[in-house]
Design a protein around this motif. Structure first.
Motif, PDB file in Angstrom:
ATOM      1  N   ARG A 101       5.666   4.199  -9.310  1.00 47.99           N
ATOM      2  CA  ARG A 101       6.209   2.855  -9.156  1.00 47.99           C
ATOM      3  C   ARG A 101       5.172   1.868  -9.679  1.00 47.99           C
ATOM      4  O   ARG A 101       4.033   1.845  -9.211  1.00 47.99           O
ATOM      5  N   GLU A 102       5.566   1.041 -10.632  1.00 52.66           N
ATOM      6  CA  GLU A 102       4.649   0.084 -11.245  1.00 52.66           C
ATOM      7  C   GLU A 102       5.245  -1.316 -11.198  1.00 52.66           C
ATOM      8  O   GLU A 102       6.477  -1.477 -11.184  1.00 52.66           O
ATOM      9  N   PRO A 103       4.390  -2.348 -11.204  1.00 53.88           N
ATOM     10  CA  PRO A 103       4.916  -3.724 -11.203  1.00 53.88           C
ATOM     11  C   PRO A 103       5.706  -4.019 -12.470  1.00 53.88           C
ATOM     12  O   PRO A 103       5.365  -3.542 -13.554  1.00 53.88           O
ATOM     13  N   ILE A 104       6.764  -4.812 -12.326  1.00 56.90           N
ATOM     14  CA  ILE A 104       7.628  -5.088 -13.467  1.00 56.90           C
ATOM     15  C   ILE A 104       6.992  -6.061 -14.447  1.00 56.90           C
ATOM     16  O   ILE A 104       7.276  -6.019 -15.642  1.00 56.90           O
ATOM     17  N   GLY A 105       6.116  -6.960 -13.948  1.00 59.43           N
ATOM     18  CA  GLY A 105       5.470  -7.921 -14.837  1.00 59.43           C
ATOM     19  C   GLY A 105       5.507  -9.328 -14.256  1.00 59.43           C
ATOM     20  O   GLY A 105       5.868  -9.528 -13.092  1.00 59.43           O
ATOM     21  N   PRO A 106       5.150 -10.339 -15.023  1.00 56.93           N
ATOM     22  CA  PRO A 106       5.189 -11.719 -14.550  1.00 56.93           C
ATOM     23  C   PRO A 106       6.599 -12.143 -14.124  1.00 56.93           C
ATOM     24  O   PRO A 106       7.588 -11.794 -14.772  1.00 56.93           O
ATOM     25  N   LYS A 117       0.821  -1.213   0.000  1.00 62.05           N
ATOM     26  CA  LYS A 117       0.000   0.000   0.000  1.00 62.05           C
ATOM     27  C   LYS A 117       0.859   1.270   0.000  1.00 62.05           C
ATOM     28  O   LYS A 117       0.344   2.367  -0.197  1.00 62.05           O
ATOM     29  N   ARG A 118       2.153   1.108   0.249  1.00 61.54           N
ATOM     30  CA  ARG A 118       3.027   2.279   0.398  1.00 61.54           C
ATOM     31  C   ARG A 118       4.122   2.312  -0.671  1.00 61.54           C
ATOM     32  O   ARG A 118       5.213   2.840  -0.437  1.00 61.54           O
ATOM     33  N   ALA A 119       3.827   1.755  -1.825  1.00 59.67           N
ATOM     34  CA  ALA A 119       4.781   1.812  -2.932  1.00 59.67           C
ATOM     35  C   ALA A 119       4.625   3.162  -3.638  1.00 59.67           C
ATOM     36  O   ALA A 119       4.133   3.260  -4.756  1.00 59.67           O
ATOM     37  N   TYR A 120       5.019   4.199  -2.932  1.00 63.00           N
ATOM     38  CA  TYR A 120       4.749   5.555  -3.397  1.00 63.00           C
ATOM     39  C   TYR A 120       5.701   5.988  -4.513  1.00 63.00           C
ATOM     40  O   TYR A 120       6.859   5.568  -4.580  1.00 63.00           O
ATOM     41  N   GLY A 121       5.224   6.875  -5.377  1.00 64.95           N
ATOM     42  CA  GLY A 121       6.080   7.585  -6.319  1.00 64.95           C
ATOM     43  C   GLY A 121       6.426   8.953  -5.752  1.00 64.95           C
ATOM     44  O   GLY A 121       6.395   9.160  -4.538  1.00 64.95           O
TER      45      GLY A 121
END
Length: 480
Positions: free
Chosen positions: A141-146, A121-125
């Motif tokens: 900050r975004e997920p890198i993928g599978p 919840k705190r993966a802030y940009g």
């Protein structure tokens, strides 16, 4: 479930428990040699299905709010704790460690799900002030993928959990390949996620030929990130495969942890801690203290106390509540330990206690204390990963620092001293990623876990573990 209480084993693909289409492989109890299960092996078609499932699931899971993702992870943590008695027995049956160690590992795994559920919840940009009026610059900050993740057999609950919990909290999906020798524990962890409402495809579990599966997963265009915990030779191989595909990889490749004990340390107070930490999981711990470097003034006292305490350990089946040290996990480790000890003896080393076990069944090796080791003994240069403690004296701090940094490993080290100055000098000059000062318990869910040099790179656990599954997206806006 088998007659002795060991779970039936399945693959987990696209939210379904399925049999392997490429045969099975036996699972043995290391305490008895008995076969307790058959692990299913995935076919190439099943690996392809897992990859496609992960790619489809990523499109929805990555867009789900961190709050919703976290709720599933926290529910899984609750279920793991509720099922801990069952899971810890599965773990001990297939890996060998005593039940009290399995209990700790299972509950720690639940902690990882809880912690990453909150940290996601705190993966802030951040916002960067624009140079011109009417402009704004942001970094998200975004997920890198599978993710393709590979876990070893020595911690079959914690190691898969670190990878799964962090990647899912970041918004990634995960294909995990646990060790075929210890499959049930990882499946129990994933079963908790399934029962917590995890959408199909967010996690897939595969077993099979390690080389074939790893090459297929890493080369797949669906996979964007790799995480591996295991041996240095395999880590080198997977690192090369990842480099060929220009994909980031986190590697944790073991260590050979020095313990620097200075004259001012309280020997009586640290002996029990040192012995318990050394022989935890029969020494099959990458953070395990291995080279005990003891200052000359207390060397004889330390050796005598360490040997006496080691002799008092109860050796046996991990299912026995009275057991302190269980068997090694497999024949490979038993054979490797024998070779290392024989080499050390041939070069002048002295066995103070321990050695091969006379038991008729099980992969047992008695907790061993060795002194008078030659610097070129293999034990002094290769990760022992066995219940062997190596004790050696040192004179000056400089002598200890030279020996501590002599090897290419850089995972963990420990120092025992009453002097803040000594502790500062040691922690500042020993080249490792993790340090214990007057203690061996140094890892929890909220702290980074990983090494430098030939111990790997990247971290699992802590904020750093979450960030390893995320990328930056920078946006510059001009308002018209």
């Amino acid at each position: 479930m088998t007659a002795d209480g060991y779970d039936d084993l399945k693959l987990y693909i696209h939210g379904e428990w399925v049999a392997g289409a490429d045969g099975t492989s036996p699972v043995h109890n290391p305490a008895t040699y008995e076969q307790i299960g058959l692990v299913p092996l995935a076919s190439k078609e099943q690996v392809d299905k897992a990859l496609q499932s992960a790619a489809e699931a990523y499109r929805t899971w990555s867009r789900m709010s961190p709050l919703a993702r976290g709720a599933i992870l926290k529910k899984a943590a609750q279920l793991i704790r509720e099922r801990a008695d069952h899971i810890k027995r599965q773990l001990t049956m297939e890996e060998g460690k005593p039940l009290h160690e399995s209990h700790y590992e299972v509950y720690t795994s639940a902690d990882y799900f809880d912690w990453f559920a909150e940290e996601g919840k705190r993966a802030y940009g951040r916002t960067i002030p624009g140079r011109n009026a009417g402009s704004r610059q942001t970094v998200n900050r975004e997920p890198i993928g599978p993710v393709a993740a590979f876990a070893p057999w020595n911690f079959p609950a914690i190691t898969p959990t670190r990878k799964i919990a962090a990647s899912l909290a970041a918004g990634c999906v995960c294909i995990i390949k646990p060790a075929e020798e210890c499959p049930s524990t990882a499946l129990a962890i994933v079963r908790a996620l399934h029962d917590a409402g995890l959408p199909k495809g967010v996690v897939n579990v595969l077993f099979g030929n390690p080389a074939e599966i790893s090459e297929k997963l890493i080369s797949s265009p669906h996979i964007r990130k790799i995480s591996f915990t295991g041996s240095l030779p395999v880590g080198r191989l997977l690192g090369r495969l990842a480099a060929d595909e220009i994909k980031p990889i986190t590697l944790e490749l073991g260590g050979h942890a020095p313990v620097l004990v200075f004259d001012d340390a309280d020997v009586d107070a640290i002996i029990d801690l040192s012995v318990r930490s050394k022989y935890r999981n029969a020494g099959q711990v990458c953070l395990a203290p291995t080279r005990f470097l003891i200052q000359e003034g207390i060397y004889d006292k330390f050796v005598s106390a360490f040997v006496d305490r080691t002799k008092a350990l109860n050796i046996g089946n991990g299912l026995n509540p009275e057991t302190d040290v269980g068997p090694m996990a497999n024949q490979r480790r038993l054979s490797a330990t024998s070779e290392l000890v024989e080499d050390a003896i041939s070069k002048g080393a002295k066995i103070r206690t321990g050695g091969p076990s006379e038991r008729n069944a099980g992969y047992y090796w008695n907790p061993t204390v060795i002194t008078d080791l030659s610097p070129d003994a293999r034990l002094m240069n290769e990760e022992p990963f066995s219940p062997i403690a190596m004790l050696a004296p040192f004179g000056s701090m400089e002598d200890a620092l030279v020996e501590a940094n002599r090897l290419p490993y850089g995972l963990a080290a420990y120092v025992f001293t009453r002097s803040h100055k000594t502790a500062y000098e040691v922690t500042s000059n020993v080249e490792v990623a993790m340090f214990g000062v007057n203690q061996y318990s140094i890892t929890v869910a909220e702290t980074p876990f990983g090494g430098i040099k030939e111990s790997g790179f990247g971290s699992e656990g802590g904020i750093e573990g979450l960030q390893g599954y995320m990328v930056n997206k920078y946006t510059s806006e001009a308002f018209m």
